[in-house]
Design a protein around this motif. Structure first.
Motif, PDB file in Angstrom:
ATOM      1  N   PRO A 155       0.809  -1.225   0.000  1.00 36.73           N
ATOM      2  CA  PRO A 155       0.000   0.000   0.000  1.00 36.73           C
ATOM      3  C   PRO A 155       0.840   1.272   0.000  1.00 36.73           C
ATOM      4  CG  PRO A 155      -0.136  -1.093   2.127  1.00 36.73           C
ATOM      5  CD  PRO A 155       0.645  -2.001   1.219  1.00 36.73           C
ATOM      6  N   ASP A 156       2.148   1.164   0.290  1.00 31.11           N
ATOM      7  CA  ASP A 156       3.035   2.328   0.311  1.00 31.11           C
ATOM      8  C   ASP A 156       3.933   2.402  -0.918  1.00 31.11           C
ATOM      9  OD1 ASP A 156       2.067   3.178   2.845  1.00 31.11           O
ATOM     10  OD2 ASP A 156       3.327   1.659   3.804  1.00 31.11           O
ATOM     11  N   LEU A 157       3.690   1.561  -1.910  1.00 33.61           N
ATOM     12  CA  LEU A 157       4.504   1.557  -3.124  1.00 33.61           C
ATOM     13  C   LEU A 157       4.426   2.917  -3.802  1.00 33.61           C
ATOM     14  CD1 LEU A 157       6.075  -0.216  -5.302  1.00 33.61           C
ATOM     15  CD2 LEU A 157       3.847  -0.382  -6.434  1.00 33.61           C
ATOM     16  N   PRO A 158       5.578   3.568  -4.055  1.00 32.70           N
ATOM     17  CA  PRO A 158       5.526   4.839  -4.780  1.00 32.70           C
ATOM     18  C   PRO A 158       5.191   4.590  -6.249  1.00 32.70           C
ATOM     19  CG  PRO A 158       7.798   4.313  -4.125  1.00 32.70           C
ATOM     20  CD  PRO A 158       6.920   3.223  -3.614  1.00 32.70           C
ATOM     21  N   VAL A 159       4.099   5.203  -6.704  1.00 39.01           N
ATOM     22  CA  VAL A 159       3.657   5.047  -8.093  1.00 39.01           C
ATOM     23  C   VAL A 159       3.558   6.437  -8.712  1.00 39.01           C
ATOM     24  CG1 VAL A 159       1.800   4.224  -9.599  1.00 39.01           C
ATOM     25  CG2 VAL A 159       2.365   2.948  -7.524  1.00 39.01           C
ATOM     26  N   PRO A 160       4.256   6.666  -9.849  1.00 44.09           N
ATOM     27  CA  PRO A 160       4.165   7.979 -10.508  1.00 44.09           C
ATOM     28  C   PRO A 160       2.750   8.242 -11.030  1.00 44.09           C
ATOM     29  CG  PRO A 160       5.791   6.552 -11.596  1.00 44.09           C
ATOM     30  CD  PRO A 160       5.138   5.752 -10.534  1.00 44.09           C
ATOM     31  N   ASP A 161       2.471   9.490 -11.372  1.00 38.60           N
ATOM     32  CA  ASP A 161       1.148   9.861 -11.896  1.00 38.60           C
ATOM     33  C   ASP A 161       0.849   9.208 -13.242  1.00 38.60           C
ATOM     34  OD1 ASP A 161       0.660  11.441  -9.704  1.00 38.60           O
ATOM     35  OD2 ASP A 161       1.305  13.280 -10.679  1.00 38.60           O
ATOM     36  N   ARG A 162       1.877   9.020 -14.064  1.00 37.65           N
ATOM     37  CA  ARG A 162       1.696   8.397 -15.380  1.00 37.65           C
ATOM     38  C   ARG A 162       2.578   7.164 -15.482  1.00 37.65           C
ATOM     39  NH1 ARG A 162       0.357  12.845 -19.903  1.00 37.65           N
ATOM     40  NH2 ARG A 162      -1.301  13.841 -18.718  1.00 37.65           N
TER      41      ARG A 162
END
Length: 104
Positions: free
Chosen positions: A53-60
């Motif tokens: 749930p804390d995985l950094p995911v970019p906007d695109r």
């Protein structure tokens, strides 16, 4: 038959029949971010569930759909823990036609 009034149990959308399938989240340079579970939303966009749930995911991001064998350019519109809502920015492209698909 009456609808039950149970709360959503922390889910961003009510549970309905969904075509769950495996997939991969990729950076725009085609490097792997994470494996994930994909499902179709009623409006035609895509729901994504990641393990962390804390995985950094970019906007695109790019999403590889392991069942449909497609890759799609997607924008993340919102997130609630491991649940992400993605909006397609372009139609999905078959992996065999995608330039750079061999990098995944």
């Amino acid at each position: 038959m009456t609808r039950s009034s149970y709360p959503l149990e922390g889910r961003p959308v009510p549970a309905t029949r969904a075509r769950l399938r495996s997939g991969k989240l990729l950076n725009l340079d085609c490097t792997l971010l994470s494996e994930c579970t994909l499902y179709d939303l009623e409006n035609g966009d895509i729901g994504i569930v990641v393990q962390d749930p804390d995985l950094p995911v970019p906007d695109r991001i790019l999403i590889d759909d392991d069942k449909d064998l497609t890759r799609v350019f997607t924008e993340i519109h919102w997130r609630m823990g491991p649940y992400l809502f993605g909006m397609y920015l372009e139609p999905p492209v078959p992996l065999h036609e995608f330039h750079g698909a061999e990098e995944s």
